[in-house]
Design an enzyme around this catalytic site. Structure first.
Site, PDB file in Angstrom:
ATOM      1  N   LYS A 160       0.829  -1.206   0.000  1.00  0.00           N
ATOM      2  CA  LYS A 160       0.000   0.000   0.000  1.00  0.00           C
ATOM      3  C   LYS A 160       0.861   1.253   0.000  1.00  0.00           C
ATOM      4  CE  LYS A 160      -2.177  -1.355   3.725  1.00  0.00           C
ATOM      5  NZ  LYS A 160      -1.543  -2.670   3.874  1.00  0.00           N
TER       6      LYS A 160
ATOM      7  N   HIS B  29       4.938 -38.840  16.415  1.00  0.00           N
ATOM      8  CA  HIS B  29       3.941 -37.782  16.245  1.00  0.00           C
ATOM      9  C   HIS B  29       3.993 -37.218  14.816  1.00  0.00           C
ATOM     10  CE1 HIS B  29       1.618 -34.233  17.918  1.00  0.00           C
ATOM     11  NE2 HIS B  29       2.103 -33.719  16.794  1.00  0.00           N
ATOM     12  N   GLU B  30       5.174 -36.881  14.371  1.00  0.00           N
ATOM     13  CA  GLU B  30       5.302 -36.262  13.045  1.00  0.00           C
ATOM     14  C   GLU B  30       4.959 -37.250  11.931  1.00  0.00           C
ATOM     15  OE1 GLU B  30       5.445 -33.144  12.704  1.00  0.00           O
ATOM     16  OE2 GLU B  30       5.872 -32.786  14.820  1.00  0.00           O
TER      17      GLU B  30
ATOM     18  N   ASP C 142      -1.856 -28.436  17.426  1.00  0.00           N
ATOM     19  CA  ASP C 142      -2.687 -29.194  16.495  1.00  0.00           C
ATOM     20  C   ASP C 142      -4.155 -29.116  16.906  1.00  0.00           C
ATOM     21  OD1 ASP C 142      -0.354 -30.014  15.273  1.00  0.00           O
ATOM     22  OD2 ASP C 142      -0.233 -31.897  16.398  1.00  0.00           O
TER      23      ASP C 142
END
Ligand code: ADP
Ligand code: MG
Ligand code: ZN
Length: 622
Positions: A219, A434-435, A512
Site C-alpha cells: 500500500k 507424532h510427526e 494441532d
C-alpha cells in the site's frame, strides 16, 4: 485540559491578583521602614542624647520626616564595636541638630516619602513579574523540546510532524502482483498530470483514495509510486502519530499538514494507518476518545475545504475498512476504495521477478517453484524471503543464490529459526512418531495436501515439523478437504495414543488441537457443514476489541450455542476415530518410517511416498 493562550491568561490572572495581596500583606509594611528593618537594637531618645555627650555617636541618619534615626555608635555597652541602632525621635527636637553639629557628628536626612513609594512599587510588581517571567520561560522551554511532557504547551507546532519526500523514486514498475489496484492508480496519475482533460468535460477529480489490505501488500509502495510517476512531492504521516497525549495536538497537525500540502500542490498526502484516527466515532470500550474525534473532525473539515481540482490527492491506507467512520467514506472524501490483497500465484511470480532483478540467482532456480511454495506470502514477505536467501548465500561464501538457500529462507520465515536436533531419547522417538503420524494420515487421505517433508529439526516453537505442499487454489475448499485437514492435524496425537498408550500422551499436540477445534468450529458456524444446517452464525472477523463488532458476539440463541458445541464435538470425534483406524492399520510402515526419520532427521516428500509404496501393497486412498 485544553491548553491555549486564552486559558493560560484566565488562569494566571487570579494567581497574579492573589499574589499581589499576599505580597502586600506580608511584605509591604516592612518596606515602609525600608532598609532600616535590618537594625534590631533600639535606644531611647534620652540615652541617645547621653551617647552624644559621651562622644560615642559617629553618624546619624534621619528617616521618616524626622521620626526615626539610625545611628552608628561605639561604646562599652555596645562591646566597643560600631553598631547601628534605631532611635525614635520626639515630635520636635530642635536641640538635636545643634547638638550634633557641636559634636561634629555626621548628619544626614533621607527623603523617605518618595523612597517608600518607589519601594512599594517595586515590591508590588516583583511577585507578578516573577510569575510572568517564569511562565514565559516555561513556554520557551516546552516549545523547544521535542516529545515528552513539554509537548503539552507546544500547540503541535514544534515537531516535524510529517515526512516530505520531494521525489519518491518509486515507479509503477516497482509494484507488481496487484494489477487492479495499479490500474486505478494509473488513472490518478493522469489526474495529477493532466487535470484539464477531466475538468474540461466537467469531471470532478477524486480527492481521496482509500487503500485497504493486509500489512505488507504494497500500500505504501503504491502511494509512493503515484507520487513518483506523477513527479509530485509525497507528504506522509501515520494515523498513530496524530493521536498524542494531549487534545488538540492531532487536529493542529492535520491543519499544518494540509497547509503545507496546499503550498506545494500538486502533491500526494499519504495517511498510513488511518484507522487509528478514523475509527467509527462513539464506539469502543471505555467511551469515545476526545482527541481522536477532534483529529478526525479536523481531517474531515480539511478534506471538505479544498476543491478537487487543486491537485492534492489524499491517499489513506488501512487494513480494516469496516471499522472506519462512515463520514470518511462519504463522497467528496475517500470516495474511492481500492483493495490490495495478498497476491495469488501469478502475483507472487511478478513480485518475485521485481525483487530478483538486482540479485544474483542461479539460472537453474525457477522463480515459479518459489512462487508455488509461498502461498499466503505478502509482497513484503517475498521481498524479505529473497533478501534472507541472499544473506544466507553470502554467509556461505557462494556467489549465486541457489534453491537450497531459498528453501532455508522460506522455512525460516514460515516456522522461525532452526534449532539443533535432540539426541536420541524417548522424547525424540515420541516426536518422531507424532510427526510421522501427521505425515502418513496426510499421505493416505485423498483430499489431503501432499507431504513436502518431515523433519525432527526444531524450528521456532515446534520440536518437529511436517510440511505439506499447499495446494494453489485456496479459495474454495470442500467439506472433505477440511475433514482431511482435521484428520491430518489429529494424526500426531492419535499416533501417540496408539503407540505409547493413553497415559503417555504429551502436550506436544496443543497447537494441532487448536487448529482442529478452529476448523471444526468454522465448519459449523460459518460454512454450514453440519447438522445445524446452512446457517452463518459467526462472522469472519468478529474482533470484540475493535468496537463496532462487539454487538455481534451473540447473534444466536443459547439453544443454538449448545447445538454448535455438540456439532463441533461430533465432527472432531468422528475424525479422531477414523484417524486412529488409519494409524492402527499402518503400524508396520509407521515403525519403519520412524526408524528412518530418527536416523536421517529429515525425509522429503518424494522419498516418503516411495517408502510407503515399498512397504504397503497398495497405499490405500481413503
Ligand atoms: P504496506 O504499506 O501494504 O504494509 P509496503 O508498501 O510498506 O506494505 O511494503 C513493504 C515492502 O514490501 C515494499 O517496500 C516492497 O519492497 C515490498 N512489496 C510489498 N508489496 C509489493 C508489491 N506488490 N510489489 C513489489 N514489492 C512489494
Ligand atoms: Mg505501509
Ligand atoms: Zn503435531
Amino acid at each position: 485540559m485544553k491548553f491555549s493562550w486564552k486559558n493560560i491568561l484566565l488562569w494566571s490572572l487570579p494567581i497574579i491578583v492573589i499574589s499581589f495581596f499576599l505580597w502586600q500583606g506580608l511584605f509591604a509594611p516592612v518596606t515602609n521602614e525600608n532598609n532600616n528593618n535590618l537594625v534590631n537594637s533600639r535606644m531611647t531618645y534620652g540615652r541617645f542624647l547621653e551617647y552624644i555627650e559621651m562622644g560615642w555617636v559617629k553618624k546619624v541618619d534621619i528617616y521618616e520626616n524626622g521620626h526615626t534615626a539610625i545611628i552608628e555608635a561605639i561604646g562599652p555597652e555596645l562591646g566597643n564595636r560600631i553598631q547601628k541602632i534605631r532611635v525614635e525621635l520626639p515630635a520636635s527636637a530642635p536641640e538635636l541638630v545643634t547638638k550634633l553639629k557641636k559634636n561634629h557628628i555626621d548628619l544626614d536626612a533621607h527623603p523617605t516619602k518618595n523612597n517608600t513609594a518607589l519601594w512599594n512599587l517595586v515590591g508590588n510588581l516583583f511577585f507578578p513579574l516573577l510569575l510572568i517571567i517564569s511562565l514565559a520561560l516555561l513556554f520557551r522551554r516546552s516549545n523547544n523540546t521535542t516529545g515528552g511532557p513539554g509537548q503539552a504547551m507546544s500547540f503541535g507546532k514544534s515537531k516535524a510532524l510529517f515526512q516530505i519526500e520531494a521525489k519518491t523514486g518509486i515507479v509503477f514498475d516497482d509494484v507488481a502482483g496487484i494489477d487492479e489496484a495499479k490500474e486505478e492508480f494509473e488513472e490518478i496519475v493522469t489526474f495529477l498530470k493532466k487535470p484539464e482533460y477531466f475538468t474540461a468535460v466537467g469531471a470532478k477529480i477524486p480527492k481521496g483514495v482509500l487503500l485497504v489490505g493486509p500489512p505488507g501488500t504494497g500500500k505504501t509502495l503504491l502511494a509512493k509510486a503515484i507520487a513518483g510517476e506523477a513527479n509530485v512531492p509525497f507528504f506522509s504521516i501515520s494515523g498513530s502519530e496524530f493521536v498524542e497525549m494531549f487534545v488538540g495536538v492531532g487536529a493542529s497537525r492535520v491543519r499544518d499538514l494540509f497547509k503545507k500540502a496546499k503550498e506545494n500542490a500538486p502533491c500526494i498526502i499519504f495517511i498510513d494507518e488511518i484507522d487509528a484516527v478514523g475509527r467509527q466515532r462513539g464506539t469502543g470500550i471505555g467511551g469515545g476518545n476526545d482527541e481522536r474525534e477532534q483529529t478526525l473532525n479536523q481531517l474531515l473539515t480539511e478534506m471538505d475545504g479544498f476543491e478537487g481540482n487543486t491537485g492534492i490527492i489524499v491517499v489513506a491506507a488501512t487494513n480494516r475498512a469496516d471499522i472506519l467512520d462512515s463520514a470518511l467514506l462519504r463522497p467528496g472524501r475517500f470516495d474511492r476504495q481500492v483493495n490490495v490483497d495478498i497476491p495469488d500465484f501469478k502475483g507472487r511470480l511478478d513480485i518475485l521477478k521485481v525483487h530478483s532483478k538486482n540479485k544474483k540467482i542461479d539460472p537453474n532456480v525457477s522463480i515459479s517453484i518459489i512462487a508455488r511454495r509461498t502461498p499466503g506470502f505478502s509482497g513484503a514477505d517475498l521481498a524479505n524471503l529473497l533478501n534472507e536467501a541472499a544473506i544466507l548465500t553470502a554467509r556461505e561464501h557462494k556467489n549465486q543464490i541457489t534453491l537450497q538457500e531459498i528453501d532455508k529462507a522460506i522455512d525460516r520465515i514460515i516456522a522461525g529459526m532452526e534449532g539443533t536436533a535432540l539426541v536420541d531419547s524417548k522424547s525424540k522417538r515420541l516426536i518422531a512418531y507424532h510427526e510421522i503420524g501427521h505425515a502418513i494420515v496426510g499421505t493416505l487421505l485423498k483430499d489431503h495436501e501432499n507431504v513436502q517433508k518431515v523433519t525432527l529439526i526444531p524450528r521456532g516453537q515446534a520440536r518437529g515439523l511436517t510440511w505439506f505442499t499447499p495446494s494453489e487454489d485456496q479459495s474454495l475448499i470442500s467439506r472433505s478437504q477440511i475433514k482431511a485437514k482435521i484428520m491430518g492435524a489429529l494424526g500426531g496425537r492419535a499416533t501417540e495414543e496408539i503407540v505409547f498408550g493413553e497415559s503417555e500422551i504429551t502436550t506436544g499436540a496443543s497447537n494441532d488441537l487448536q487448529q482442529v477445534t478452529a476448523m471444526a468450529r468454522q465448519m459449523v458456524t460459518r460454512f454450514g457443514m453440519s447438522n445445524i444446517g446452512p446457517l452463518s452464525l459467526e462472522n469472519e472477523d468478529s474482533n470484540p476489541f475493535l468496537g463496532r463488532s462487539i454487538g455481534n458476539l451473540n447473534e444466536y440463541s443459547d439453544e443454538i450455542a449448545i447445538k454448535i458445541d455438540n456439532q463441533i464435538q461430533t465432527i472432531v470425534e468422528e475424525c479422531h476415530l477414523k484417524t486412529r483406524e488409519i494409524i492402527k492399520n499402518n503400524r508396520v510402515i509407521i515403525d519403519k518410517l520412524v526408524d528412518i526419520l530418527i536416523e536421517k532427521e529429515t525425509i522429503d516428500g518424494q522419498e516418503f511416498r516411495k517408502i510407503i509404496e515399498q512397504y504397503s501393497d497398495i497405499p490405500q486412498k481413503i
